[in-house]
Each structure stands twice: as C-alpha cells, then as structure tokens.
Design an enzyme around this catalytic site. Sequence first.
Site, PDB file in Angstrom:
ATOM      1  N   SER A  48       0.653  -1.217   0.093  1.00 36.19           N
ATOM      2  CA  SER A  48       0.023   0.144   0.037  1.00 36.19           C
ATOM      3  C   SER A  48       0.799   1.264   0.127  1.00 36.19           C
ATOM      4  O   SER A  48       0.226   2.215  -0.270  1.00 36.19           O
ATOM      5  CB  SER A  48      -0.905  -0.077   1.287  1.00 36.19           C
ATOM      6  OG  SER A  48      -0.162   0.063   2.535  1.00 36.19           O
ATOM      7  N   ASP A 339      -3.349   8.037   7.684  1.00 31.91           N
ATOM      8  CA  ASP A 339      -4.173   7.287   8.555  1.00 31.91           C
ATOM      9  C   ASP A 339      -3.403   6.036   9.624  1.00 31.91           C
ATOM     10  O   ASP A 339      -2.446   6.331   9.556  1.00 31.91           O
ATOM     11  CB  ASP A 339      -5.285   6.168   7.614  1.00 31.91           C
ATOM     12  CG  ASP A 339      -4.518   5.128   6.658  1.00 31.91           C
ATOM     13  OD1 ASP A 339      -3.459   4.769   7.113  1.00 31.91           O
ATOM     14  OD2 ASP A 339      -5.219   4.628   5.742  1.00 31.91           O
ATOM     15  N   HIS A 342      -0.602   4.532   7.093  1.00 28.16           N
ATOM     16  CA  HIS A 342      -0.105   5.378   5.897  1.00 28.16           C
ATOM     17  C   HIS A 342       0.237   6.906   6.164  1.00 28.16           C
ATOM     18  O   HIS A 342      -0.372   7.591   7.086  1.00 28.16           O
ATOM     19  CB  HIS A 342      -1.014   5.162   4.786  1.00 28.16           C
ATOM     20  CG  HIS A 342      -1.201   3.769   4.460  1.00 28.16           C
ATOM     21  ND1 HIS A 342      -2.414   3.187   4.954  1.00 28.16           N
ATOM     22  CD2 HIS A 342      -0.722   2.803   4.079  1.00 28.16           C
ATOM     23  CE1 HIS A 342      -2.834   1.698   4.680  1.00 28.16           C
ATOM     24  NE2 HIS A 342      -1.583   1.588   4.165  1.00 28.16           N
TER      25      HIS A 342
END
Length: 377
Positions: A48, A339, A342
């Site tokens: 990610s 978040d 991330h």
Amino acid sequence: MKMKFIVQNLGVSIFFKVFLIIAIISQTFGSKTDYYRSNKALFIFGDSFLDAGNNNYINTTTFDQANFLPYGETYFNFPTGRFSDGRLISDFIAEYVNIPLVPPFLQPDNNKYYNGVNFASGGAGALVETFQGSVIPFKTQAINFKKVTTWLRHKLGSSDSKTLLSNAVYMFSIGSNDYLSPFLTNSDVLKHYSHTEYVAMVIGNFTSTIKEIHKRGAKKFVILNLPPLGCLPGTRIIQSQGKGSCLEELSSLASIHNQALYEVLLELQKQLRGFKFSLYDFNSDLSHMINHPLKYGFKEGKSACCGSGPFRGEYSCGGKRGEKHFELCDKPNESVFWDSYHLTESAYKQLAAQMWSPTGNSHTIGSYTIRDFFQAM
Ligand SMILES: *[C@@H]1O[C@H](CO)[C@@H](O)[C@H](O)[C@H]1NC(C)=O
Ligand SMILES: *[C@@H]1O[C@H](CO)[C@@H](O)[C@H](O)[C@H]1NC(C)=O
Ligand SMILES: *[C@@H]1O[C@H](CO)[C@@H](O)[C@H](O)[C@H]1NC(C)=O
C-alpha cells in the site's frame, strides 16, 4: 456510363486502400514514437505504500482498499485507491522524471506500457500467506510483469523491448505486511519461528521473485527498506497499555529485515548479470520525521490525521471498515500520518525529495540513487 462507374469505383477503392495503409503505418509508428519520445519507464511493485489503485479491481475487503473519501481529498479530489490523501512517493518520482503518473496494471483502460506499470497491491507481502485471498501477492505481481514484457516484445520487437526493460527503473516496497499481519490477525506464526527464521523466509521469497523479475530483463532495482513498523499509529495502540510507545517487537523485526535485505542485495549484485540496486533508507528518514515533525513543517508526528481512538490508530478512516465513526483533521499537511498505517501526501513528497537527492546523500544505501538510474547509464 457503366465504364465510368467502374473507373470511379476503382478510384475510390484505391484511395480507400491507400488511406487504410497510411492509417495502419501511422498506428504502428505511433506506438513506437510514444516509446521513443520519452524512453523512460518506471515499474512499481509492492504494497500500500505504492499501490495506485490495483485493489479497486480485485475481490477483497475495504481493509485493503482506499477507494472511498476522504482518501484522495487533497490532490485528486476523488478516491483513486491510493492509501493517502494525495500522491505517493512513486507519483512524485514520475513527476521528477516527467512521465505520466504510472497507472495500475488492473485499471481497465490501461493498455500502453511504454512508461511502465504499477503492479503494487495494498496488503501484499513477500509470503503468499500474507493476507491471502485479499491481495495480489508479490509473486503474482511478477507474473503480471511477465505478461507486460510479452506485450512489449509484440509491440516493439525483441531488441527495442529489451532496451526498454533494461533501461527501466523498478521500484519495490514489500515486506511490511509480512510482519504486520501476525500482529493484526492474531496468527501464532511467530510462535513457530524465531525472528531470524521468519525474516529469512520473507527475504528468501523476496529474493526469488526479484530473480524472476531480473530474468525478464530488469537491471535497475530501487528498494525501499521497511519503516519503523512498531511506531505507526495503528501499531502504537497494540500493546501500549495507554502509553503509546512504539511496539518494539515489530520495530525490531523491521530492523532485522533491513539488515538482511542489504546483505542479500549485495549478494545479488555479485550473482546476477547487470543487477544494480539503490536501497532507500525509508526507515531512518521516516523515524526522523516522526521524532522531529517540526523540522519538516509538521505539527503532528505520531497521531494520524484520519481514524479514531488513541493516536487515531484505529483503522476506521472513511467509515467503511466496520467502524462508521472516524475523525479527520482539517489540514493533512500538518501531519506525518494520514491514517493508521500510511502517510500524508505532504510526508511522501518530502521523502520523495530525499530519495531524489544526488549521489552521496545520507538517504540512500549503496552506490546508486534512483536519480542516477534515470540518467543515462
Ligand atoms: C469474492 O469473495 C467472496 C468472499 O470470499 C466470495 O463469496 C465471492 O464469491 C467472491 N466473488 C468473486 C467474483 O470471486
Ligand atoms: C517462501 O515462503 C514459504 C512460505 O510461504 C516457505 O515455506 C519457503 O521456505 C520460502 N522460500 C524461501 C526460499 O525462503
Ligand atoms: C496546507 O493545507 C492547507 C489547506 O488544507 C493550505 O491552506 C495550506 O496552504 C497548506 N500548506 C502548505 C505548506 O502546503
């Protein structure tokens, strides 16, 4: 009368044929000119930190997706599937190099690969067991890359596609999820392996996939090492008894991995023909940012902008992961973390700038920087 008609008809048909031939030539030529025009390609693999939306197109859960607001709110104004409020490190690198943002492999309208492709998948690890069934594992990403090399060979011929592939830069962020998943899924895998054994297994699988990619013509490997995994908002809340200190076991796994990673890259450089690497010290740069946010223009280094609970470490950003309630800061560019796991676009932008700084900088381990790779060599 009849004769004239035939002649006219013939004229039309010749005209039409010539037109058709020109159209065909210019199409074949068109693709080649696209390629020659820029002659720079970036292929992206991993998790990610680099996924630009592949997980929008797979059968997964919202835990491994970011295709809902407020993801994307800062830059794109819509959720692209990137796990951030805006662009990622790889997007800034594409901007430095002056190529279009590298599109996800699975994006349906993505059918030109001359400037590279993004194969990364949020949640993916080097081990196939990592979040199995919800992600595109690293091995599968390499199989998708193989499909792209076949496509390039068809379009450009063997010689030009070989040149494209060996000049291209290959960027990787993989491994974080192999260590995070045992903590997030209550798996007892770390009871069956010692830390060194588990790291050896992750590195072993990483290495065999890297070799596959090299076998297909890749030479210039840019690798991000693992961040301080125990110091993310989502991992600070695991065992801290409210103190919010870093989860040392996870950060230590990341350090063991990073040491082994460097050693294996040196080994590959000896073993594999033409293999060159640039190891970006994501760990040290992000740790510094977390501990000295003000130096980077941030107000908040530890808590996330989007999420809930202590440090906004609960992975609820967007309200689509079971928990509907979440908080969102007004100015994402004042936080390092977007978040629970991330970073904000603003953090990625500064890290990309560090990564892009010239040879001899303190951010890259090894003989080359990514910038060297994009300049003729
Ligand atoms: C997607 O996954 C769910 C749950 O694993 C499964 O029930 C469903 O059949 C899958 N759908 C497709 C199209 O594969
Ligand atoms: C790759 O991972 C599997 C578990 O998924 C493990 O059994 C295997 O030994 C690993 N391979 C290497 C070369 O380390
Ligand atoms: C940070 O974001 C706010 C709005 O969210 C904007 O007004 C401000 O200019 C940004 N600051 C920087 C340094 O980019």
